[in-house]
Design an enzyme around this catalytic site. Structure first.
Site, short mmCIF file in Angstrom:
data_model
loop_
_atom_site.label_atom_id
_atom_site.label_comp_id
_atom_site.label_asym_id
_atom_site.label_seq_id
_atom_site.Cartn_x
_atom_site.Cartn_y
_atom_site.Cartn_z
CD GLU A 35 -44.13 54.28 11.75
OE1 GLU A 35 -45.22 54.70 11.36
OE2 GLU A 35 -43.78 53.08 11.65
CE1 TYR A 36 -40.91 55.90 20.92
CE2 TYR A 36 -43.04 56.67 21.74
CZ TYR A 36 -41.81 56.08 21.96
OH TYR A 36 -41.48 55.65 23.23
CG ASP A 37 -47.56 59.08 19.10
OD1 ASP A 37 -46.65 58.93 19.96
OD2 ASP A 37 -48.01 60.19 18.78
CB SER A 82 -21.55 65.95 49.63
OG SER A 82 -20.84 65.86 50.83
CD GLU A 114 -18.91 64.65 34.95
OE1 GLU A 114 -19.94 64.49 34.29
OE2 GLU A 114 -18.33 63.75 35.56
CE LYS A 116 -21.71 70.62 42.85
NZ LYS A 116 -23.14 70.83 43.07
CG ASP A 118 -28.44 74.13 40.15
OD1 ASP A 118 -28.52 73.44 41.19
OD2 ASP A 118 -28.69 75.34 40.11
NE ARG A 137 -25.62 63.26 48.55
CZ ARG A 137 -25.50 63.84 49.73
NH1 ARG A 137 -26.53 64.44 50.27
NH2 ARG A 137 -24.35 63.83 50.36
CD GLU A 174 -27.40 66.70 40.22
OE1 GLU A 174 -26.76 65.74 40.71
OE2 GLU A 174 -27.57 67.78 40.82
CE1 TYR A 226 -22.80 62.04 40.34
CE2 TYR A 226 -24.28 63.60 39.29
CZ TYR A 226 -23.89 62.89 40.39
OH TYR A 226 -24.59 62.99 41.55
CE LYS A 315 -21.60 75.29 45.19
NZ LYS A 315 -22.87 74.61 45.41
CB CYS A 417 -45.04 109.95 34.46
SG CYS A 417 -43.26 109.98 34.54
CB CYS A 420 -42.97 114.39 33.65
SG CYS A 420 -43.90 113.19 32.67
CB CYS A 435 -44.21 108.24 31.14
SG CYS A 435 -44.09 110.02 30.97
CB CYS A 441 -41.07 112.55 30.80
SG CYS A 441 -40.62 111.50 32.19
S1 IVH Z 1 -19.57 63.57 41.37
C1 IVH Z 1 -18.28 61.33 45.33
N1 IVH Z 1 -20.24 64.92 39.26
O1 IVH Z 1 -23.03 67.61 43.24
C2 IVH Z 1 -19.16 62.43 44.87
N2 IVH Z 1 -21.49 65.28 41.25
O2 IVH Z 1 -21.76 67.54 46.31
C3 IVH Z 1 -19.69 62.16 43.51
N3 IVH Z 1 -23.32 66.90 41.01
O3 IVH Z 1 -25.35 66.22 45.01
C4 IVH Z 1 -20.31 63.34 42.93
N4 IVH Z 1 -22.99 67.33 38.89
O4 IVH Z 1 -25.48 65.27 42.66
C5 IVH Z 1 -20.51 64.68 40.57
N5 IVH Z 1 -20.76 66.05 37.30
C6 IVH Z 1 -21.02 65.79 38.59
C7 IVH Z 1 -22.06 66.43 39.27
C8 IVH Z 1 -22.27 66.15 40.62
C9 IVH Z 1 -23.73 67.58 39.96
C10 IVH Z 1 -23.92 66.98 42.36
C11 IVH Z 1 -24.20 65.67 43.00
C12 IVH Z 1 -24.11 65.94 44.47
C13 IVH Z 1 -23.28 67.16 44.54
C14 IVH Z 1 -21.94 66.83 45.17
#
Ligand code: IVH
Length: 682
Positions: A35-37, A82, A114, A116, A118, A137, A174, A226, A315, A417, A420, A435, A441
């Site tokens: 339906e979406y399509d 950062s 919250e 972090k 990756d 960034r 992110e 975030y 971390k 093996c 043995c 093996c 063995c």
């Molecule tokens: S807050 C003022 N919240 O972590 C700094 N960063 O070194 C605002 N990252 O490359 C960052 N999850 O992309 C914030 N829940 C989160 C995050 C987050 C991942 C990353 C961010 C940045 C690095 C911060």
């Protein structure tokens, strides 16, 4: 142009974006894909016929734009900073102390916390609610503009929902790839003979930095918001938690795991909580982020160089590290499975020093093309066995003009093996080579003994791998039955074995004679028979002779026993030497109390309907179900007036509510067990 075309196009856009949001952000699909399509194609056709209808917030813009030659630079309205990192609890406590010192308060601080994520940091610019630009960034001040690529992410709103957004707004977040999407993408890459990605993060980064946004469109990327850049000052809210709620209301995905906690105890509690949830989260995280919740306090605390004083990243120990391959050996497992193992230059990863990592099997080793001398990415997640994820091709040593290291040949599985000398065989559909030596063995024998003695099997305390090596190598023990004939003087002669420990070991062996049928079956180490299956078999057959004589059909009458498990059991009991070991174990005095076989279980629940809900304290859902069914119950999935009992555990939800509403008796696990045992009447 007819008014109705304009209105129809606007309606289709709004409708399609509403479904996108429901599907990609809320994870609650509202219409079938077909339906979406259909709606999507209608809009495409309308826009093709009336080019003046085209607009930047149209979902048709999400399929990719003409390829770029380069990514234009993009100056962020507010720099992307950062975070400072912490890895130890003391560092977190020190952060909390610095915050309180900075605010000149002794009260417990509220923190918005919250995961972090990756992935890679992204800034999205909205003008009057319309998505106009998106960038990476970069160096924090200037990034690369990747707008067409970001437009392809269905979870990024092209137009903000609701109201109250600042006219010029930068949304920070992110881009990442969910673990399941990553696995599917790699499977697809593999099928097409294309390069696989080492991890979801690399896959996300590689997919976003494509000059051809049609490629990005074909990759399953996700996004979590975030925070804010530009526009943060214009927000009518007082806390970061409220900012996140606004982002969610405007249509952005935000972490469902976000919380507000108090003080450093709250922070550490959250860290432990998320650490525990981490393996089950659908995406990779590398820690958690703590931010002072009050925005005015954030402003008071301000920044040091390039990081805020009001926030910190806590971390987890890195799960991946790079190191060098010193050699590749093969290991022989309990069932003869031959596993190639990379011997590594010691590396600290996932919180421990790792010196070996599995290459899984021959195909995997060849596919990854790992060779001695390679630099590799090693991964150790939780308690999972460390594995080689990928090689770092740029670091492969090559022979240069001056000689240098010759390249080692590709890995090949030995034909025989290494333990043995028996032939190594690989079934046609099997990934794993084995093996064929069986218990001849020594490697298989050692593993079989360790399994037999394991805590969840016969539970022989003190019988570890060093001791098993010695017992087998000295020819003292060939099969588990030989353990029960060991004498003090034989043990006392072994390395690092004093008289006291020898006595302790003999006592532990003696204690293990009293066991349960389920443990005994599990201890035999039959292929494909794990602890749960062993328990089901014990309960079903009641005693060993019945299990030994069972036909394939009789075996498959046990819940969860299919043709593969049944065949493993049958071929195990068809081997005379296995039967011989079992007989010798029984002669050596290994005993268990026979269980009541299912056929004889009192039918206390005959004609009754039960519903199970929530987490029971000791029984798994399947177990409780099997037990109820064995006692004659019908186990249903939903509660109705016809339900006789609801067995409720922790976090029981709507089924419990329904039962209470309908007046259906609700019992806990203890009451359920009492009914089963006939102590009370059903
Ligand atoms: S807050 C003022 N919240 O972590 C700094 N960063 O070194 C605002 N990252 O490359 C960052 N999850 O992309 C914030 N829940 C989160 C995050 C987050 C991942 C990353 C961010 C940045 C690095 C911060």
């Amino acid at each position: 142009m007819s008014e109705s075309f304009v209105a129809r196009a606007a309606w289709l856009r709004a409708e399609l974006e509403r479904h996108n949001h429901a599907y990609y952000v809320l994870d609650q699909p509202t219409i079938p894909d077909a339906e979406y399509d259909r709606l999507f194609r209608e809009l495409q056709a309308l826009e093709a016929a009336h080019p003046e209808l085209a607009s930047l917030d149209s979902p048709t813009q999400r399929v990719g734009a003409p390829p770029l030659k380069a990514f234009p630079p993009h100056a962020h309205g507010v720099p992307m900073l950062s975070l400072n990192n912490a890895s130890e609890p003391e560092e977190v406590a020190a952060f909390d102390q610095r915050v309180r010192d900075g605010l000149e308060t002794i009260q417990a601080i509220d923190y918005a916390v919250e995961p972090k994520f990756d992935g890679l940091a992204i800034s999205l610019t909205y003008e009057d609610g319309l998505f106009v630009r998106g960038a990476t960034r970069g160096d924090g001040a200037t990034g690369e503009e990747v707008t067409p690529n970001l437009r392809t992410l269905r979870c990024i709103p092209l137009r903000l929902q609701g109201s109250g957004w600042p006219a010029r707004l930068e949304v920070r977040g992110e881009v990442l790839m969910f673990k399941a999407d990553f696995a599917a993408l790699n499977a697809r890459q593999r099928e097409r003979g294309e390069k696989e990605f080492a991890n979801p993060r690399n896959a996300a980064a590689g997919s976003l930095r494509q000059l051809d946004s049609a490629i990005t469109a074909s990759r399953p990327l996700s996004f979590f918001a975030y925070g804010l850049g530009l526009g943060a000052d214009a927000m009518p809210v007082k806390t970061h938690a409220e900012v996140l709620d606004c982002l969610a209301a405007w249509g952005f995905p935000v972490a469902a795991e976000r919380r507000v906690v108090q003080g450093s105890r709250g922070l550490l509690g959250y860290f432990a909580d998320i650490g525990e949830q981490r393996p089950r989260l659908p995406y990779d995280i590398d820690g958690v982020v703590y931010k002072v919740n009050r925005l005015d306090w954030q402003a008071t605390l301000g920044f040091v160089s390039r990081a805020p004083r009001f926030a910190i990243a806590h971390k987890f120990p890195a799960e991946e590290a790079t190191t060098e391959v010193l050699g590749i050996d093969v290991q022989v497992g309990r069932t003869g499975a031959i596993t190639p193992v990379a011997r590594l230059k010691p590396v600290f990863v996932g919180g421990v020093t790792v010196t070996n990592a599995t290459l899984h099997n021959e195909d995997e080793a060849r596919r990854k093309d790992v060779r001695v001398g390679d630099t590799v990415i090693v991964r150790r997640a939780g308690d999972v066995i460390p594995e080689v994820v990928a090689i770092v091709p740029e670091k492969r040593p090559t022979r240069d003009l001056f000689g240098g290291e010759p390249l080692h040949p590709p890995f090949e599985l030995p034909k025989t093996c290494p333990e043995c000398g028996s032939t190594v065989e690989k079934g046609l559909d099997e990934a794993v080579a084995r093996c064929t030596g069986g218990l001849f063995c020594p490697a298989q024998r050692k593993q079989a003994l360790l399994h037999f003695a394991a805590r969840r099997a016969m539970d022989i305390e003190g019988l570890g791998d060093k001791l098993v090596d010695q017992l087998v190598d000295a020819g003292l023990v060939h099969t588990p039955a030989d353990l029960y004939a060991l004498q003090l003087e034989q043990l006392a002669g072994l390395e690092r074995m004093g008289e006291k420990s020898a006595q302790n070991l003999l006592a532990a062996i003696d204690r293990s004679r009293q066991t349960t049928l389920a443990r005994f079956i599990f201890a035999l180490g039959i292929r494909n028979v794990g602890e749960a299956t062993a328990r089901d078999l014990a309960r079903h057959f009641g005693d060993l002779p019945a299990l030994r004589q069972a036909t394939l059909d009789q075996l498959q009458a046990v819940p969860d026993v299919g043709p593969v498990v049944a065949a493993s059991l049958a071929s195990f009991f068809a081997e005379w030497h296995n039967c011989d070991v079992i007989d010798k174990l029984c002669q050596a005095g290994v005993v268990w109390v026979a269980e009541t076989p299912v056929a004889d279980t009192p039918q206390v629940f005959a004609g009754k309907t039960l519903v199970l809900t929530g987490t029971l304290p000791t029984l798994k859902r399947d177990q409780a179900k099997a037990m109820a069914e064995a006692a004659g119950a019908k186990v249903a999935g939903s509660v109705s007036k016809k339900t006789d009992y609801v067995v409720a555990g922790e976090e029981a939800g709507s089924k419990l509510d329904k039962a209470l509403e309908l007046g259906v008796p609700v019992i806990d696990e203890a009451a359920f067990l009492k009914l089963l045992e006939g102590q009370t009447e059903a």
